[in-house]
Design an enzyme around this catalytic site. Sequence first.
Site, PDB file in Angstrom:
ATOM      1  N   ALA A   1      14.922   8.000 -31.341  1.00  0.00           N
ATOM      2  CA  ALA A   1      16.174   7.274 -31.346  1.00  0.00           C
ATOM      3  C   ALA A   1      16.068   5.975 -30.534  1.00  0.00           C
ATOM      4  O   ALA A   1      15.458   5.928 -29.473  1.00  0.00           O
ATOM      5  CB  ALA A   1      17.302   8.139 -30.795  1.00  0.00           C
TER       6      ALA A   1
ATOM      7  N   SER B   1      22.626  14.244 -30.447  1.00  0.00           N
ATOM      8  CA  SER B   1      21.692  14.569 -29.371  1.00  0.00           C
ATOM      9  C   SER B   1      22.457  15.174 -28.199  1.00  0.00           C
ATOM     10  O   SER B   1      23.490  14.638 -27.786  1.00  0.00           O
ATOM     11  CB  SER B   1      20.952  13.317 -28.900  1.00  0.00           C
TER      12      SER B   1
ATOM     13  N   THR C   1       8.169  19.656 -33.746  1.00  0.00           N
ATOM     14  CA  THR C   1       7.618  20.730 -32.924  1.00  0.00           C
ATOM     15  C   THR C   1       6.556  21.528 -33.676  1.00  0.00           C
ATOM     16  O   THR C   1       5.504  21.863 -33.118  1.00  0.00           O
ATOM     17  CB  THR C   1       8.745  21.662 -32.444  1.00  0.00           C
TER      18      THR C   1
END
Length: 377
Positions: free
Chosen positions: A102, A195, A339
């Site tokens: 971001a 977020s 991830t």
Amino acid sequence: MFTFAKPFYPLAFWSLQSNPEQAHQYLIKLLNRIDRFRHSFPEHWILSQIEASFCFQDPRLVQSLWGLRFNNPLGLAAGFDKDGLGAGIWGSFGFGLAELGAVTHHPQPGNPRPRLFRLPLDKAGLNRMGANNQGATILAKTLQETWDRHPRTIPIGINLCKSKITPLEEAASDYVESFRALKDWADYFVVNVSSPNTPGLRDLQATAQLEPILAALHRENALNQPLLLKISPDLDWGDLKDIVNLAKTYELAGIIATNTTISRQGLKTQTLPATGKDIREEAGGISGKPLQQRSTEIIRFIYQQTQGQIPIIGVGGIFTLEDAWEKITAGASLLQVYTGWIYEGPWMVRNILQGLVAKLEQQGLSHLSQAVGIMDN
């Protein structure tokens, strides 16, 4: 070709004993150098070996969305390359798209360290980075220099977030300023109001706060570039329905489901080794396997609510072919990983793409688009 991948893995995808953020920064700098000197030796040779090891192409995986060609559905999620230093190289790792950021209008250092952790027992990550980045103006300059060196090979998105110093009531202008600075340098843009690491940001998911942001960006978007919305997995069904309605009203190009979760339910990790504290006391968002089921449920809900009319990018807990297939058949046209890529290594992309082609053949389908949402058909 995979003889190259073996030494590359411990170099670029750090061991569980290393400092995650330090290793991450090293990797990004390494990839930036390879891209900048791609026509020199040994960088040219390294790049050719990366592409030979990790890329896979098949016409059955090619899709066209928003006037963009996606050679395959598997993308790199936002958060990995915040400042776009690797923007020119992600296609060489086999990705069909990559999302930068971001990024915020104002540069910001993020939260105090340590702020990035791995939870190997859960195949998860915990981050409270706080959208550390150099700001929209610097990212625009970086991308201009990158695209001057060579054209982009895959669609590039930019994830826009509110600056921490900007009051919530001025959020709309903050997003617009970032979009204005970057609109010439990417293919699609994402409004990130989900977020958990920017104070108050998730409050912007409420209709009354989100609508002015979408309206302002809609007015600014004269070229009708694809605007997507990234949502939280922690919303209830009523709030999700409201967001879907707003997406329809402002003709958003798509929805990204989902960001990280603040839930600690079901985690095997009880204490964070790096701090010695109870995991429930640690701030930040959880990514990886613990997010897998919830993100898929939300993908299915959005697909049903929109009758498949708004494309969905599915993200959260994708490690294997089965994980990817589950999200596609729930309604995701595209996918993003982060991830899972860390835990499984860079060959994960190729393995999943090859597996998707095999799945299509097993199911008697001629193209990936036929698999999108078939669990509900």
